[in-house]
Design a protein around this motif. Structure first.
Motif, PDB file in Angstrom:
ATOM      1  N   ARG A 174       0.832  -1.209   0.000  1.00  0.00           N
ATOM      2  CA  ARG A 174       0.000   0.000   0.000  1.00  0.00           C
ATOM      3  C   ARG A 174       0.859   1.250   0.000  1.00  0.00           C
ATOM      4  NH1 ARG A 174      -4.564  -0.047   4.512  1.00  0.00           N
ATOM      5  NH2 ARG A 174      -2.853  -0.683   5.878  1.00  0.00           N
ATOM      6  N   LEU A 175       1.899   1.248   0.810  1.00  0.00           N
ATOM      7  CA  LEU A 175       2.749   2.432   0.922  1.00  0.00           C
ATOM      8  C   LEU A 175       3.476   2.723  -0.388  1.00  0.00           C
ATOM      9  CD1 LEU A 175       4.072   1.729   4.514  1.00  0.00           C
ATOM     10  CD2 LEU A 175       2.839   3.795   3.822  1.00  0.00           C
ATOM     11  N   LEU A 176       3.922   1.692  -1.070  1.00  0.00           N
ATOM     12  CA  LEU A 176       4.603   1.909  -2.348  1.00  0.00           C
ATOM     13  C   LEU A 176       3.611   2.390  -3.414  1.00  0.00           C
ATOM     14  CD1 LEU A 176       7.078  -1.122  -2.408  1.00  0.00           C
ATOM     15  CD2 LEU A 176       7.610   1.300  -2.030  1.00  0.00           C
ATOM     16  N   PHE A 177       2.363   1.917  -3.327  1.00  0.00           N
ATOM     17  CA  PHE A 177       1.325   2.413  -4.244  1.00  0.00           C
ATOM     18  C   PHE A 177       1.103   3.907  -4.019  1.00  0.00           C
ATOM     19  CE2 PHE A 177      -3.153   3.500  -4.876  1.00  0.00           C
ATOM     20  CZ  PHE A 177      -3.308   3.199  -6.227  1.00  0.00           C
ATOM     21  N   TRP A 178       0.967   4.303  -2.746  1.00  0.00           N
ATOM     22  CA  TRP A 178       0.755   5.728  -2.443  1.00  0.00           C
ATOM     23  C   TRP A 178       1.984   6.558  -2.807  1.00  0.00           C
ATOM     24  CZ3 TRP A 178      -1.346   3.589   2.709  1.00  0.00           C
ATOM     25  CH2 TRP A 178      -2.729   3.347   2.585  1.00  0.00           C
ATOM     26  N   ALA A 179       3.183   5.987  -2.603  1.00  0.00           N
ATOM     27  CA  ALA A 179       4.405   6.705  -2.978  1.00  0.00           C
ATOM     28  C   ALA A 179       4.430   6.962  -4.482  1.00  0.00           C
ATOM     29  CB  ALA A 179       5.643   5.911  -2.551  1.00  0.00           C
ATOM     30  N   ALA A 180       3.964   5.977  -5.250  1.00  0.00           N
ATOM     31  CA  ALA A 180       3.908   6.158  -6.707  1.00  0.00           C
ATOM     32  C   ALA A 180       2.906   7.251  -7.080  1.00  0.00           C
ATOM     33  CB  ALA A 180       3.525   4.838  -7.373  1.00  0.00           C
ATOM     34  N   GLU A 181       1.789   7.330  -6.356  1.00  0.00           N
ATOM     35  CA  GLU A 181       0.824   8.405  -6.603  1.00  0.00           C
ATOM     36  C   GLU A 181       1.453   9.774  -6.312  1.00  0.00           C
ATOM     37  OE1 GLU A 181      -2.723   7.572  -4.263  1.00  0.00           O
ATOM     38  OE2 GLU A 181      -3.755   7.047  -6.118  1.00  0.00           O
ATOM     39  N   ALA A 182       2.176   9.852  -5.195  1.00  0.00           N
ATOM     40  CA  ALA A 182       2.821  11.116  -4.845  1.00  0.00           C
ATOM     41  C   ALA A 182       3.887  11.488  -5.869  1.00  0.00           C
ATOM     42  CB  ALA A 182       3.430  11.023  -3.450  1.00  0.00           C
ATOM     43  N   GLU A 183       4.615  10.490  -6.354  1.00  0.00           N
ATOM     44  CA  GLU A 183       5.650  10.757  -7.353  1.00  0.00           C
ATOM     45  C   GLU A 183       5.035  11.233  -8.668  1.00  0.00           C
ATOM     46  OE1 GLU A 183       9.304  11.299  -8.974  1.00  0.00           O
ATOM     47  OE2 GLU A 183       8.814  10.879  -6.874  1.00  0.00           O
ATOM     48  N   ALA A 184       3.891  10.644  -9.042  1.00  0.00           N
ATOM     49  CA  ALA A 184       3.199  11.096 -10.252  1.00  0.00           C
ATOM     50  C   ALA A 184       2.712  12.537 -10.083  1.00  0.00           C
ATOM     51  CB  ALA A 184       2.020  10.164 -10.552  1.00  0.00           C
ATOM     52  N   ALA A 185       2.247  12.865  -8.896  1.00  0.00           N
ATOM     53  CA  ALA A 185       1.810  14.239  -8.636  1.00  0.00           C
ATOM     54  C   ALA A 185       2.990  15.200  -8.686  1.00  0.00           C
ATOM     55  CB  ALA A 185       1.122  14.312  -7.276  1.00  0.00           C
ATOM     56  N   ARG A 186       4.158  14.750  -8.206  1.00  0.00           N
ATOM     57  CA  ARG A 186       5.351  15.606  -8.289  1.00  0.00           C
ATOM     58  C   ARG A 186       5.692  15.913  -9.744  1.00  0.00           C
ATOM     59  NH1 ARG A 186      10.179  15.277  -9.934  1.00  0.00           N
ATOM     60  NH2 ARG A 186      10.035  13.031 -10.340  1.00  0.00           N
ATOM     61  N   ARG A 187       5.659  14.888 -10.580  1.00  0.00           N
ATOM     62  CA  ARG A 187       5.958  15.115 -12.006  1.00  0.00           C
ATOM     63  C   ARG A 187       4.943  16.068 -12.624  1.00  0.00           C
ATOM     64  NH1 ARG A 187       6.860   9.457 -11.766  1.00  0.00           N
ATOM     65  NH2 ARG A 187       4.832   9.068 -12.749  1.00  0.00           N
ATOM     66  N   ASP A 188       3.684  15.912 -12.236  1.00  0.00           N
ATOM     67  CA  ASP A 188       2.648  16.806 -12.745  1.00  0.00           C
ATOM     68  C   ASP A 188       2.907  18.240 -12.302  1.00  0.00           C
ATOM     69  OD1 ASP A 188       0.328  17.715 -13.926  1.00  0.00           O
ATOM     70  OD2 ASP A 188      -0.969  17.047 -12.310  1.00  0.00           O
ATOM     71  N   ALA A 189       3.325  18.399 -11.037  1.00  0.00           N
ATOM     72  CA  ALA A 189       3.573  19.745 -10.504  1.00  0.00           C
ATOM     73  C   ALA A 189       4.739  20.424 -11.212  1.00  0.00           C
ATOM     74  CB  ALA A 189       3.859  19.657  -9.004  1.00  0.00           C
ATOM     75  N   GLU A 190       5.641  19.642 -11.759  1.00  0.00           N
ATOM     76  CA  GLU A 190       6.842  20.208 -12.390  1.00  0.00           C
ATOM     77  C   GLU A 190       6.648  20.529 -13.870  1.00  0.00           C
ATOM     78  OE1 GLU A 190       9.977  17.453 -11.546  1.00  0.00           O
ATOM     79  OE2 GLU A 190      10.226  18.171  -9.480  1.00  0.00           O
ATOM     80  N   GLN A 191       5.457  20.325 -14.399  1.00  0.00           N
ATOM     81  CA  GLN A 191       5.234  20.636 -15.808  1.00  0.00           C
ATOM     82  C   GLN A 191       5.467  22.114 -16.086  1.00  0.00           C
ATOM     83  OE1 GLN A 191       2.091  18.742 -18.195  1.00  0.00           O
ATOM     84  NE2 GLN A 191       1.237  18.037 -16.249  1.00  0.00           N
ATOM     85  N   ALA A 192       6.355  22.393 -17.000  1.00  0.00           N
ATOM     86  CA  ALA A 192       6.681  23.785 -17.338  1.00  0.00           C
ATOM     87  C   ALA A 192       5.546  24.463 -18.082  1.00  0.00           C
ATOM     88  CB  ALA A 192       7.959  23.828 -18.172  1.00  0.00           C
ATOM     89  N   CYS A 193       4.644  23.678 -18.660  1.00  0.00           N
ATOM     90  CA  CYS A 193       3.583  24.261 -19.486  1.00  0.00           C
ATOM     91  C   CYS A 193       2.681  25.203 -18.686  1.00  0.00           C
ATOM     92  CB  CYS A 193       2.740  23.156 -20.108  1.00  0.00           C
ATOM     93  SG  CYS A 193       1.904  22.096 -18.896  1.00  0.00           S
ATOM     94  N   ALA A 194       2.531  24.952 -17.373  1.00  0.00           N
ATOM     95  CA  ALA A 194       1.616  25.768 -16.573  1.00  0.00           C
ATOM     96  C   ALA A 194       2.053  27.234 -16.578  1.00  0.00           C
ATOM     97  CB  ALA A 194       1.537  25.238 -15.151  1.00  0.00           C
ATOM     98  N   GLY A 195       3.358  27.471 -16.408  1.00  0.00           N
ATOM     99  CA  GLY A 195       3.860  28.837 -16.389  1.00  0.00           C
ATOM    100  C   GLY A 195       3.779  29.521 -17.733  1.00  0.00           C
TER     101      GLY A 195
END
Length: 477
Positions: free
Chosen positions: A290-311
């Motif tokens: 479960r923890l590794l599943f949630w860690a993968a979700e958090a990592e996917a959110a990190r990649r989403d947050a780093e998208q340069a397109c938003a700026g």
């Protein structure tokens, strides 16, 4: 206790900092305005709501402000233009705070003795008495409490009334003093971060238990329906999610969360993923998965947050991941008991609450001074069909600032512009910042006197209680 996300709202307006010059120029103020506009474009979580629901185009809003600044003749006028721009946005979490002018230093005075509770921000003025106790026939139940309670006779029903003045214990200094006594901490001694964390944890535990005690007292006094008064409530913390579950017989799913793409949230998601992976390393096989599943979700959110397109405006400014309570939006009370990582995925596990302490018909009373975490409480109950909302449309603050927020200090004036960095999305996909529209509308204003408001509410209460009874009956198997 891990840091509780504060979602209170306030608009800070103080005296302007710039020193008037003999020949006034609008140029420094126009530079500040340009900087503020860029902050809105890249940091403002509710920009879609502003432009689509409020129908305020950002460029038009700032162009008009620029035109007014060019016609201004002083810093005072320019400051007023900024203030009116913030008011026009109409978001309870958008604020501008002007630096105070230097004042002559007063003569040295004897230092006031330090008080831990004052230093931690405990202040009885943060919680007000509300309207419920002014309803016809109100009879107090129980002793003095952070949650005053009573009963009003209502036809064949006895309606329990309970007041929540703020969704955090800081509105009840006596709880802090009780914590100091219980923890054997002298009130006039220094209290480091570890000490303050212990005081806050004890205070939240006592706060939670007291709400549950008051609900049980109302049940024992014969309450058959419950009205929760959150009028004139400025918000508080995510404890509002725990309170909703205490008062609901229906399982609660929290609002989906949006976040502003950029370094602020990228760092948060990265930190969370790392903490979850560390927790997984020492966990049993079931928890590790479960923890590794949630860690993968958090990592996917990190990649989403780093998208340069938003700026660059090439993709939406706001990304989506998790819920108001974390990566988990619904769980039974105690489901993660004993797990050292519990509040990493479901933040309200840090509060020792119980589900469905109240299981009968539930109504929630709101007004236009119901803000932030108080709106979160009303919205999540309404969206889960766990309560009927009665009163007037709430103020509209929604999600606020996480981990210190993303303040912008304007280079010329030194003013600090605060913009919310997160969104709570309602069940219908709308942004909670629009305010909670009651199921039963009452034509009252927060500025009305308590007795007059109570009179207006009394007229609409039969409809609200009838709906609450029907809603509660529909949930029964």
């Amino acid at each position: 206790m891990r840091s509780v996300i504060s979602v209170c709202c306030a608009i800070g307006l103080a005296a302007a900092a710039p020193v008037p010059s003999q020949t006034w120029s609008p140029q420094p103020w126009l530079a500040d305005l340009s900087q503020a506009q860029q902050a809105f474009k890249t940091k403002y979580a509710n920009i879609d709501w502003l432009e689509h629901d409020r129908e305020i185009t950002l460029s038009t809003l700032f162009d008009r402000a620029a035109s007014r600044i060019r016609s201004a003749t002083s810093d005072t006028e320019a400051k007023g233009i900024f203030d009116r721009l913030i008011q026009r946005v109409g978001d309870g979490h958008v604020t501008i705070d002007w630096p105070r002018p230097a004042s002559p230093s007063p003569a040295p005075a004897s230092p006031e003795p330090s008080n831990i509770c004052d230093d931690m921000g405990f202040d009885a003025n943060r919680s007000t008495s509300g309207i419920g106790s002014h309803l016809l026939g109100y009879r107090q139940v129980g002793e003095d409490s952070p949650f005053p309670a009573g009963i009003i006779p209502f036809g064949k029903q006895n309606v329990g009334v309970i007041r929540i003045g703020v969704f955090e214990p800081e509105g009840s200094p006596f709880i802090c003093h009780a914590a100091l006594q219980a923890l054997h901490i002298p009130a006039d001694k220094s209290c480091d971060d570890k000490c303050q964390d212990a005081v806050l944890t004890w205070s939240y535990n006592r706060f939670t238990a007291t709400l549950e005690e008051q609900v049980r007292a109302l049940k024992a006094a014969g309450a058959t329906a419950l009205l929760v008064d959150v009028t004139d409530n400025g918000g508080g913390s995510e404890w509002a999610e725990a309170a909703a579950r205490i008062l609901s017989s229906r399982a609660i799913l929290s609002a989906r969360r949006g976040f502003v793409r950029g370094s602020h949230w990228s760092a948060q998601w990265k930190s969370l993923a790392e903490q979850l992976r560390r927790a997984a390393a020492g966990a049993d096989p079931n928890d590790r998965s479960r923890l590794l599943f949630w860690a993968a979700e958090a990592e996917a959110a990190r990649r989403d947050a780093e998208q340069a397109c938003a700026g660059l405006g090439a993709c939406p400014l706001v990304g989506h991941a998790g819920y108001a309570t974390g990566l988990v939006g619904a769980a039974r009370a105690g489901e993660f008991a004993g797990k050292p990582w519990a509040d990493l995925v479901f933040s309200i596990t840090q509060f020792p609450y119980h589900d469905a302490v109240w299981s009968g018909p539930l109504a929630v009373l709101v007004d236009d001074e119901t803000w932030s975490a108080a709106e979160e409480f009303a919205a999540v109950l309404q969206d889960n069909r766990a309560a009927v909302i009665v009163g007037s449309r709430t103020g509209g603050a929604g999600c606020g600032h996480t981990r210190g927020g993303t303040p912008t200090v304007l280079e010329n004036s030194g003013a600090t512009l605060e913009l919310p960095d997160c969104v709570r999305f309602r069940a219908d996909g709308s942004d909670e910042v629009a305010g909670v529209i009651p199921d039963v509308l009452v034509g009252m204003r927060a500025s009305d006197g308590a007795t007059f408001k109570a009179k207006l509410i009394q007229t609409h209460l039969p409809a609200a209680i009838k709906l609450a009874i029907e809603q509660n009956s529909a949930r029964r198997p």
